[in-house]
Design a protein around this motif. Structure first.
Motif, PDB file in Angstrom:
ATOM      1  N   ILE A 132       0.868  -1.177   0.000  1.00 20.46           N
ATOM      2  CA  ILE A 132       0.000   0.000   0.000  1.00 20.46           C
ATOM      3  C   ILE A 132       0.900   1.222   0.000  1.00 20.46           C
ATOM      4  N   ASP A 133       0.899   1.951  -1.101  1.00 22.84           N
ATOM      5  CA  ASP A 133       1.823   3.070  -1.281  1.00 22.84           C
ATOM      6  C   ASP A 133       1.201   4.373  -0.783  1.00 22.84           C
ATOM      7  N   ARG A 134       1.068   4.478   0.546  1.00 22.03           N
ATOM      8  CA  ARG A 134       0.572   5.715   1.140  1.00 22.03           C
ATOM      9  C   ARG A 134       1.026   5.814   2.593  1.00 22.03           C
ATOM     10  N   VAL A 135       0.966   7.018   3.098  1.00 24.88           N
ATOM     11  CA  VAL A 135       1.298   7.273   4.497  1.00 24.88           C
ATOM     12  C   VAL A 135       0.177   6.722   5.365  1.00 24.88           C
ATOM     13  N   THR A 136       0.541   6.129   6.471  1.00 29.05           N
ATOM     14  CA  THR A 136      -0.425   5.662   7.459  1.00 29.05           C
ATOM     15  C   THR A 136       0.030   6.143   8.827  1.00 29.05           C
ATOM     16  N   ASP A 137      -0.840   6.009   9.813  1.00 28.51           N
ATOM     17  CA  ASP A 137      -0.498   6.519  11.145  1.00 28.51           C
ATOM     18  C   ASP A 137       0.376   5.564  11.941  1.00 28.51           C
ATOM     19  N   VAL A 138       0.131   4.259  11.814  1.00 30.81           N
ATOM     20  CA  VAL A 138       0.850   3.279  12.622  1.00 30.81           C
ATOM     21  C   VAL A 138       0.907   1.943  11.893  1.00 30.81           C
ATOM     22  N   LEU A 139       1.994   1.237  12.099  1.00 31.17           N
ATOM     23  CA  LEU A 139       2.151  -0.120  11.586  1.00 31.17           C
ATOM     24  C   LEU A 139       2.624  -1.005  12.731  1.00 31.17           C
ATOM     25  N   SER A 175      -1.658  -0.724  18.479  1.00 29.98           N
ATOM     26  CA  SER A 175      -0.563  -1.583  18.025  1.00 29.98           C
ATOM     27  C   SER A 175      -0.265  -2.700  19.004  1.00 29.98           C
ATOM     28  N   MET A 176      -0.322  -2.394  20.294  1.00 30.13           N
ATOM     29  CA  MET A 176      -0.081  -3.443  21.281  1.00 30.13           C
ATOM     30  C   MET A 176      -1.105  -4.565  21.137  1.00 30.13           C
ATOM     31  N   LEU A 177      -2.342  -4.208  20.884  1.00 28.24           N
ATOM     32  CA  LEU A 177      -3.356  -5.248  20.690  1.00 28.24           C
ATOM     33  C   LEU A 177      -3.055  -6.079  19.443  1.00 28.24           C
ATOM     34  N   HIS A 178      -2.555  -5.441  18.391  1.00 27.80           N
ATOM     35  CA  HIS A 178      -2.131  -6.221  17.219  1.00 27.80           C
ATOM     36  C   HIS A 178      -1.002  -7.176  17.606  1.00 27.80           C
ATOM     37  N   LEU A 179      -0.040  -6.691  18.385  1.00 28.77           N
ATOM     38  CA  LEU A 179       1.073  -7.547  18.799  1.00 28.77           C
ATOM     39  C   LEU A 179       0.595  -8.707  19.666  1.00 28.77           C
ATOM     40  N   LEU A 180      -0.532  -8.508  20.342  1.00 26.10           N
ATOM     41  CA  LEU A 180      -1.094  -9.544  21.212  1.00 26.10           C
ATOM     42  C   LEU A 180      -2.110 -10.431  20.485  1.00 26.10           C
ATOM     43  N   GLY A 181      -2.189 -10.291  19.164  1.00 23.57           N
ATOM     44  CA  GLY A 181      -2.994 -11.218  18.371  1.00 23.57           C
ATOM     45  C   GLY A 181      -4.339 -10.717  17.897  1.00 23.57           C
TER      46      GLY A 181
END
Length: 156
Positions: free
Chosen positions: A60-67, A122-128
């Protein structure tokens, strides 16, 4: 928990903005009952850097807030990667400070609140967790708000 911080954004943050990351990470772990010792890498990046990473890894070639880049798959029997201190490496978070700043203005709240929100997300993403379906999105957003409320970081 160990939070490895890397500021590549070059944008000045106030002390209360800089100090929000660790408590949010710790609260996310506590809310999820994740009591194992962990390591998270959090990088503050420029719009151009996050655009390049987004393009490279998500096509995805665009700026986003967080990955978010989780290290654990939570597959039964999986052997988690640990650092030299024996902490489980949860993964990496990249936050675009410029985008967070503009979103804070757009939503009418502080940059501190926006940085806390993005970190909790992001932490929730890291936690699955994920938000591919409406039900997943509702669950994840409720958990994000609970983390922030627990820390006294209101929406407005």
């Amino acid at each position: 928990m160990t939070l490895l911080m890397d500021d590549r954004a070059g944008e000045a943050l106030l002390p209360e903005e800089q100090e929000v990351f660790l408590p949010v990470c710790e609260q996310a772990l506590q809310e999820e009952g994740f009591s194992l010792q962990t390591e998270v890498s959090l990088s503050l990046v420029t719009a151009e850097e996050i655009r390049q990473v987004n393009r490279r890894f998500r096509r995805i070639d665009r700026v986003t807030d967080v990955l978010s880049f989780p290290q654990l798959s939570f597959t039964p029997g999986e052997e988690e990667e640990k650092n030299e201190r024996g902490e489980i490496i949860l993964g990496d978070i990249l936050i675009c400070v410029a985008r967070a700043r503009s979103q804070a203005e757009e939503y009418g709240h502080s940059l501190r609140r926006e940085l806390a929100f993005l970190t909790a997300h992001s932490m929730l993403h890291l936690l699955g967790y994920d938000h591919q379906t409406k039900a997943q999105e509702q669950e994840m957003f409720a958990k994000q708000e609970q983390i922030l409320q627990s820390l006294g970081i209101p929406r407005r």
